[in-house]
Design an enzyme around this catalytic site. Structure first.
Site, short mmCIF file in Angstrom:
data_model
loop_
_atom_site.label_atom_id
_atom_site.label_comp_id
_atom_site.label_asym_id
_atom_site.label_seq_id
_atom_site.Cartn_x
_atom_site.Cartn_y
_atom_site.Cartn_z
N GLY A 151 50.15 33.29 -15.66
CA GLY A 151 51.48 33.40 -15.37
C GLY A 151 51.86 32.30 -14.48
O GLY A 151 53.00 32.20 -14.09
N GLU B 140 39.63 35.34 -17.98
CA GLU B 140 41.05 34.88 -17.47
C GLU B 140 40.93 34.96 -15.92
O GLU B 140 41.04 36.29 -15.26
CB GLU B 140 41.84 35.96 -18.07
N HIS C 141 42.50 44.08 -19.96
CA HIS C 141 43.29 42.85 -19.38
C HIS C 141 43.46 43.24 -17.86
O HIS C 141 43.66 44.20 -17.51
CB HIS C 141 44.73 42.81 -20.13
N ASN D 175 49.11 36.85 -26.55
CA ASN D 175 49.52 37.98 -26.05
C ASN D 175 50.93 38.16 -25.42
O ASN D 175 51.32 37.53 -24.41
CB ASN D 175 48.46 38.23 -24.85
N TRP D 176 51.72 38.80 -26.06
CA TRP D 176 53.03 38.98 -25.66
C TRP D 176 53.54 39.77 -24.61
O TRP D 176 54.48 39.88 -24.14
CB TRP D 176 53.88 39.40 -27.04
N LYS D 177 52.56 40.75 -24.20
CA LYS D 177 52.69 41.47 -23.07
C LYS D 177 53.68 42.32 -23.30
O LYS D 177 53.90 42.76 -24.64
CB LYS D 177 52.67 40.67 -21.62
N GLU E 159 45.95 42.94 -16.06
CA GLU E 159 47.16 43.40 -15.62
C GLU E 159 47.03 44.94 -15.89
O GLU E 159 47.60 45.89 -15.05
CB GLU E 159 48.47 42.90 -16.90
N GLY F 289 49.50 33.59 -23.20
CA GLY F 289 50.64 34.50 -22.70
C GLY F 289 51.91 33.87 -22.85
O GLY F 289 52.37 33.82 -23.99
N SER G 36 47.70 30.45 -18.35
CA SER G 36 48.61 29.50 -18.40
C SER G 36 47.86 28.36 -19.35
O SER G 36 48.24 26.95 -18.91
CB SER G 36 48.51 28.73 -16.81
P1 13P Z 1 49.79 33.28 -19.32
O1 13P Z 1 49.48 32.23 -20.60
O2 13P Z 1 51.29 33.47 -19.22
O3 13P Z 1 49.34 32.71 -18.05
O4 13P Z 1 49.19 34.66 -19.64
C1 13P Z 1 47.88 34.61 -19.95
C2 13P Z 1 47.45 36.11 -20.32
O5 13P Z 1 47.19 36.81 -19.48
C3 13P Z 1 46.77 36.50 -21.79
O6 13P Z 1 46.46 37.65 -21.79
#
Ligand code: 13P
Length: 255
Positions: free
Chosen positions: A174, A168, A96, A10-12, A98, A234, A213
Site C-alpha cells: 500500500g 509480501e 495475509h 486481492n480486493w481486501k 493484515e 492490492g 505495490s
Molecule cells: P498493494 O498492492 O496495495 O500494495 O497490496 C498488496 C497486497 O497486500 C496484496 O495482498
C-alpha cells in the site's frame, strides 16, 4: 524454472456490488491465454458467490480472503473450508500480513488453516513477509524461513502443487513503491532454495508470487525476475484497466 504464471487480485475490504459487476464485465472481455497465466480474484466474503456466478463460464478463478481451521461449530463470524467448497470456491488466501496484524493470526493458526484447506482440496495462497524493522535489523531471511516452515508444517508433499507462497514485505504494501528488484530477487531465491531443502524429492514445489505495490508500471521488471512466478496485487487490482494490463504483461513476460 518455467512455471505457469499467476496473477492474484486481492480486493481486501474494497468495492461494492455495482463496481464489482462493472469490473468483472470488463475483465471477462479480456483476451488472455489461460495456458500462460492464471487469474485469481479475491473479493470480500459477501461478494464471493456473486463473483463466482459471474466468472463461472470463464477461465478466471476466485479466492476467499480467509477461512477458519475447523469444519463447523460455534465460531461466530468465521467461514469454513467446507462452506467455501459448497459455493464452488476453489482458492483461499491464508496468512495475509493484515490478518496477522489486525486479527492477531499466529503461525499456528495459519498452519492449521493451510492443512485443513489443502487436505480438503482447496488451493491456497499462503502469505509471508518481514516488517521494515526486521529488514533493518538483518532479520529478513530468518523471519521468512520461520514463517515458511511453520505455515507448511506437516503439509503433505502431494499438496504442494496446490500451494502458492505470497512474499509480501510488509512495509511496501500500500506504499505505492514496490521493494527493490534485487531484494525481491534475493527473497524469492531464498524461498525457492528453502522449499527445495524442505521437500528435496518434490517435483512440484509451490509457485512463489510477489506482492507489495505492484502496478502496471513496475510489473514488467518484477515478473521477469528469477523465481517470481506471479504477483499478488492490492490497490492496482481495484482498477480493471490497470489489472488487465498487469495480466497481459505477465502473460507476455519472458519465461
Ligand atoms: P498493494 O498492492 O496495495 O500494495 O497490496 C498488496 C497486497 O497486500 C496484496 O495482498
Amino acid at each position: 524454472m518455467n512455471r505457469k504464471k499467476i496473477v492474484f487480485a486481492n480486493w481486501k475490504m474494497n468495492l461494492d456490488r455495482v463496481r464489482i459487476s462493472k469490473f468483472l464485465e470488463e475483465l471477462l472481455n479480456l483476451k488472455f491465454n489461460s495456458d500462460k497465466v492464471d487469474i485469481v480474484i479475491a473479493p470480500p466474503l459477501v461478494y464471493l458467490s456473486d463473483t463466482l456466478n459471474k466468472v463461472s463460464l470463464s477461465e478466471v478463478s476466485v479466492a476467499a480472503q480467509n477461512t477458519f481451521y475447523e469444519h463447523n461449530g460455534p465460531y461466530t463470524g468465521e467461514v469454513s473450508v467446507d462452506m467455501l467448497k459448497d459455493i464452488g470456491c476453489t482458492w483461499v488466501m491464508i496468512g495475509h500480513s493484515e490478518r496477522r496484524q489486525h486479527l492477531l493470526e499466529t503461525n499456528e493458526m495459519i498452519n492449521k488453516k493451510v492443512l485443513l484447506a489443502t487436505q480438503n482440496g482447496l488451493k491456497v495462497i499462503c502469505c509471508l513477509g518481514e516488517t521494515y524493522e526486521e529488514r533493518r535489523q538483518g532479520k529478513t531471511f530468518s523471519k521468512i524461513l520461520d514463517q515458511l516452515k511453520r505455515a507448511l508444517r506437516e503439509v503433505d508433499e502431494k499438496h504442494l502443487s496446490n500451494i502458492v507462497i505470497g512474499y509480501e514485505p510488509i512495509w511496501v504494501i500500500g506504499s505505492g513503491k514496490a521493494a527493490e528488484l534485487k531484494d525481491i530477487k534475493e527473497a524469492h531465491g531464498f524461498i525457492s532454495e528453502e522449499l527445495k531443502n524442505m521437500y528435496p524429492k518434490s517435483k512440484q514445489l509451490p509457485r512463489i508470487v510477489y506482492g507489495g505495490s505492484v502496478d502496471s508500471n513496475n510489473i514488467g521488471e518484477i515478473i521477469n525476475l528469477n523465481n517470481v512466478d506471479g504477483v499478488l496485487v492490492g490497490s492496482a487490482s481495484l482498477d480493471c484497466e490497470k489489472f488487465c494490463d498487469i495480466v497481459i504483461k505477465t502473460e507476455y513476460s519472458n519465461d
